[in-house]
Design an enzyme around this catalytic site. Structure first.
Site, PDB file in Angstrom:
ATOM      1  N   CYS A  94       7.075   0.541 -44.600  1.00 48.89           N
ATOM      2  CA  CYS A  94       8.002   1.442 -44.174  1.00 48.89           C
ATOM      3  C   CYS A  94       9.461   0.820 -44.333  1.00 48.89           C
ATOM      4  CB  CYS A  94       7.860   2.061 -42.694  1.00 48.89           C
ATOM      5  SG  CYS A  94       8.846   3.385 -42.558  1.00 48.89           S
ATOM      6  N   HIS A 193       2.058   4.506 -41.096  1.00 45.28           N
ATOM      7  CA  HIS A 193       1.814   3.967 -39.848  1.00 45.28           C
ATOM      8  C   HIS A 193       0.281   4.188 -39.398  1.00 45.28           C
ATOM      9  CE1 HIS A 193       5.959   2.848 -39.645  1.00 45.28           C
ATOM     10  NE2 HIS A 193       6.127   3.899 -39.996  1.00 45.28           N
TER      11      HIS A 193
END
Ligand code: GLN
Length: 216
Positions: A94, A193
């Site tokens: 990310c 995630h």
């Protein structure tokens, strides 16, 4: 006993959404394969020497921390670039993934110069985020990965960069071209995630196998 030297890049600032679970997985598989681990956080006041590490983990973060790191990390650019080009193993999630590119635009619309190591860039969505479960297919390794995405940034891969996988469900890099993440040499980037390596054990073991291969 041989040691795998792990660099947790800006690990005290980039650690959102349980991303540190990736680090635990890296340590777990390294030990399982008979290595001891030495983990160091390289942050604002530290140097990064490519030769000192066998695997690098670069986690996700908020825009606030990312902006600080975008500036601070310019001094590490050459060493990080040579680490990557010399087939160093890296996992970037990310915010860390976005920072490897040319630039990213924050949710508030500020354009930030990133490291510029890989030809990718990240624009923003206005008043919107990609949040939810995601599933992708990695054709090269014939693997399906599952995770949870939560990002404002929309990333575009340029040049001949290849994604980590093709989106089956969810949004991935930009919600448009069905790409998710990036796989370049031994660098693996993703918006997942969950954390990525905890939910996708094959990939965790694969990263350690690649790391061990580089040691020999
Ligand atoms: N702030 C970035 C975004 O929303 C990165 C988010 C993250 O690392 N989780 O796109």
């Amino acid at each position: 006993m041989k040691t795998i030297r792990i660099c947790h890049l800006y690990g005290n600032l980039l650690n959102t959404y349980g991303d540190n679970g990736n680090l635990l997985m890296i340590q777990y598989y390294a030990k399982k394969k008979g290595y001891q681990v030495d983990t160091k956080i390289v942050s604002l006041d530290d140097d990064f020497n490519a030769a000192d590490y066998d695997i690098v983990f670069f986690g996700g973060g908020q825009d606030f921390e990312q902006k600080i790191i975008a500036k601070n990390s310019q001094r590490l650019k050459n060493e990080l670039q040579s680490y990557i080009e010399n087939n160093g193993v890296m996992l970037a999630i990310c915010g860390g993934y976005q920072l490897l590119g040319e630039y990213y635009v924050t949710a508030k619309g500020e354009k930030i110069n990133a490291l510029g190591i890989l030809p990718l860039y990240t624009e923003r969505q206005i008043n919107s985020r990609f949040i939810g479960d995601i599933e992708i297919y990695d054709e090269i390794n014939n693997q399906t990965y599952v995770g949870f995405e939560n990002h404002n940034g929309v990333t575009h891969l340029a040049g001949d960069l290849q994604p980590l996988g093709k989106v089956i469900k969810g949004n991935g890099n930009n919600g448009q071209d069905q790409t998710e993440g990036l796989h370049y040499k031994n660098v693996f980037c993703s918006y997942f995630h969950g954390p990525l390596l905890v939910r996708n054990k094959w990939l965790a073991e694969h990263l350690i196998d690649l790391t061990i291969k580089q040691l020999n």
